[in-house]
Design a protein around this motif. Structure first.
Motif, PDB file in Angstrom:
ATOM      1  N   UNK A   7      26.591  15.420 -15.289  1.00 33.76           N
ATOM      2  CA  UNK A   7      26.045  16.035 -16.620  1.00 33.76           C
ATOM      3  C   UNK A   7      24.573  16.590 -16.335  1.00 33.76           C
ATOM      4  N   UNK A   8      24.262  16.227 -15.216  1.00 33.57           N
ATOM      5  CA  UNK A   8      22.853  16.956 -14.689  1.00 33.57           C
ATOM      6  C   UNK A   8      23.122  17.952 -13.935  1.00 33.57           C
ATOM      7  N   UNK A   9      23.019  19.068 -14.509  1.00 34.60           N
ATOM      8  CA  UNK A   9      23.673  20.476 -13.824  1.00 34.60           C
ATOM      9  C   UNK A   9      22.953  20.657 -12.384  1.00 34.60           C
ATOM     10  N   UNK A  10      21.748  20.453 -12.037  1.00 39.08           N
ATOM     11  CA  UNK A  10      21.212  20.804 -10.864  1.00 39.08           C
ATOM     12  C   UNK A  10      21.731  20.119  -9.795  1.00 39.08           C
ATOM     13  N   UNK A  11      22.455  19.043 -10.065  1.00 37.52           N
ATOM     14  CA  UNK A  11      23.139  18.429  -8.861  1.00 37.52           C
ATOM     15  C   UNK A  11      24.303  19.277  -8.397  1.00 37.52           C
ATOM     16  N   UNK A  68      24.629  22.626  -9.214  1.00 41.64           N
ATOM     17  CA  UNK A  68      23.917  23.922  -8.742  1.00 41.64           C
ATOM     18  C   UNK A  68      23.366  23.847  -7.402  1.00 41.64           C
ATOM     19  N   UNK A  69      22.728  22.876  -6.997  1.00 39.61           N
ATOM     20  CA  UNK A  69      21.845  22.778  -5.671  1.00 39.61           C
ATOM     21  C   UNK A  69      22.609  22.034  -4.443  1.00 39.61           C
ATOM     22  N   UNK A  70      22.759  20.691  -5.066  1.00 39.83           N
ATOM     23  CA  UNK A  70      23.091  19.633  -4.172  1.00 39.83           C
ATOM     24  C   UNK A  70      24.374  19.558  -3.259  1.00 39.83           C
ATOM     25  N   UNK A  71      25.460  19.719  -4.346  1.00 33.33           N
ATOM     26  CA  UNK A  71      26.833  19.648  -3.913  1.00 33.33           C
ATOM     27  C   UNK A  71      27.388  20.706  -3.032  1.00 33.33           C
ATOM     28  N   UNK A  72      28.126  20.250  -1.955  1.00 33.78           N
ATOM     29  CA  UNK A  72      28.775  21.230  -1.059  1.00 33.78           C
ATOM     30  C   UNK A  72      30.045  20.609  -0.533  1.00 33.78           C
ATOM     31  N   UNK A  73      30.718  21.553  -0.164  1.00 31.23           N
ATOM     32  CA  UNK A  73      32.113  21.401   0.325  1.00 31.23           C
ATOM     33  C   UNK A  73      33.216  20.468  -0.538  1.00 31.23           C
ATOM     34  N   UNK A  74      32.700  20.791  -1.723  1.00 35.70           N
ATOM     35  CA  UNK A  74      33.519  19.821  -2.943  1.00 35.70           C
ATOM     36  C   UNK A  74      35.061  20.687  -3.122  1.00 35.70           C
ATOM     37  N   UNK A 105      10.524  17.829  -5.982  1.00 32.66           N
ATOM     38  CA  UNK A 105      10.466  17.611  -7.606  1.00 32.66           C
ATOM     39  C   UNK A 105      11.675  18.416  -8.104  1.00 32.66           C
ATOM     40  N   UNK A 106      11.585  18.614  -9.336  1.00 33.21           N
ATOM     41  CA  UNK A 106      13.139  19.136  -9.949  1.00 33.21           C
ATOM     42  C   UNK A 106      13.029  21.035  -9.904  1.00 33.21           C
ATOM     43  N   UNK A 107      12.178  21.414  -9.214  1.00 34.39           N
ATOM     44  CA  UNK A 107      12.241  22.903  -8.822  1.00 34.39           C
ATOM     45  C   UNK A 107      13.095  23.141  -7.792  1.00 34.39           C
ATOM     46  N   UNK A 108      13.300  22.319  -6.971  1.00 36.04           N
ATOM     47  CA  UNK A 108      14.309  22.508  -5.791  1.00 36.04           C
ATOM     48  C   UNK A 108      13.805  23.432  -4.687  1.00 36.04           C
TER      49      UNK A 108
END
Ligand SMILES: [Zn+2]
Length: 310
Positions: free
Chosen positions: A131-135, A137-143, A99-102
């Protein structure tokens, strides 16, 4: 073209060098992933979307890309699990986001596609603009660049416009191997006015998203070295919608099906025959970039829509 032919002829006559030897350099392979949140394909079809239409014509598509897999359907049909599946290539029992709590996220074991790419190509340049900040905050790495533009008062249209400018800057001024560009206003319009091809505001948001797609793709094509590059463009959404929502949509086809477009010279043409899934995005991107997709990564998807990959 005629000038090039003349040059080739000259080279052959002058040096006895074969054309294939002279021009054996492989094009530089690159990937643009465009994510449009909460976008129904039937609404794209009823909207005026010249940019998306052309990308579909220049590639292949599936109007029924499944947002959950067959092995596991325990996650809600919302953005957190959806974008996690799209960007990690595994289902929610692995990436852990239901869900969106991650809560329960397991991106250490099942990381974002950028991290997989860099295991193979450490010098790759990876960028994400959302523009959906949780992406971010939580999902992106190694960018190398991970940008998120939070909408004020849930007004995604303004944030999406700023994000488009950032994506255009990155794609022209940097040398990205992979760029993820996210658009939020279609989901916002669905939640406020309705997810349906007959809802004017929803369709208008899709048409605005189409303009942003055009801006970023036009910028990509204006790259100085574009002629020596082979870009694969992948477009998808994390879920559809019905009424004013999409949570709990496991029995609702309009929610449960997204779409998948694979476009560019490396893509096949027409409708994709096989079933496709959100988890196919990562293996498709990595395969185009000539990354050896390792069995130990335990990806759930497969490369789809590639001329060479079938
Ligand atoms: Zn969503």
């Amino acid at each position: 073209m005629h000038h090039l032919r003349g040059l080739l002829l000259l080279i052959c006559l002058a040096g006895g060098v074969s054309v294939s030897d002279s021009f054996s350099a492989e094009p530089s392979k690159k990937v643009l992933i465009i994510g449009i949140d909460g976008c129904r394909f039937d609404a794209i079809q009823s909207a005026d979307t010249p940019q998306l239409d052309q990308l579909i014509a220049d590639g292949c598509y599936d109007p029924d890309c499944h947002i959950v897999g067959e092995r596991y359907q325990g996650n809600d049909t919302i953005s957190g699990p959806g974008w996690s599946s799209i960007l990690t290539g595994v289902w929610a029992d692995k990436h852990g986001v239901n869900d969106n709590t991650f809560k329960g996220k397991n991106y250490e074991k099942y990381p974002h596609v950028f991290q997989r790419l860099k295991e193979s190509l450490p010098d790759a340049y990876a960028a994400s603009v959302v523009t959906w900040v949780p992406i971010q905050t939580y999902i992106v790495s190694a960018a190398d660049e991970g940008l998120s533009y939070a909408p004020e008062n849930k007004e995604y249209a303004a944030a999406d416009a700023v994000a488009s400018l950032a994506a255009q800057r990155i794609v022209t001024q940097q040398n990205p191997t992979i760029l993820f560009y996210y658009i939020g206003q279609v989901d916002e319009a669905g939640h406020s006015k309705g997810f349906h091809p007959s809802v004017q505001e929803y369709v208008a948001a899709i048409e605005q998203a189409d303009k942003h797609v055009g801006e970023v793709v036009t910028a990509m094509r204006s790259r100085l070295d574009y002629a020596n590059e082979q870009w694969l463009i992948i477009i998808t959404s994390d879920h559809g919608g019905r009424g004013l929502g999409h949570s709990g949509g496991h029995q609702v086809p309009e929610i449960l099906n997204s779409f998948l477009v694979v476009s560019g010279t490396a893509a096949m043409r027409g409708r994709i025959e096989k079933e496709t899934y959100l988890t196919d995005v990562v293996p498709t991107a990595l395969t185009h970039l000539d990354v050896n997709v390792k069995a130990e990564w335990a990806l759930d998807g497969q490369a789809v829509g590639l001329r060479s990959g079938l």
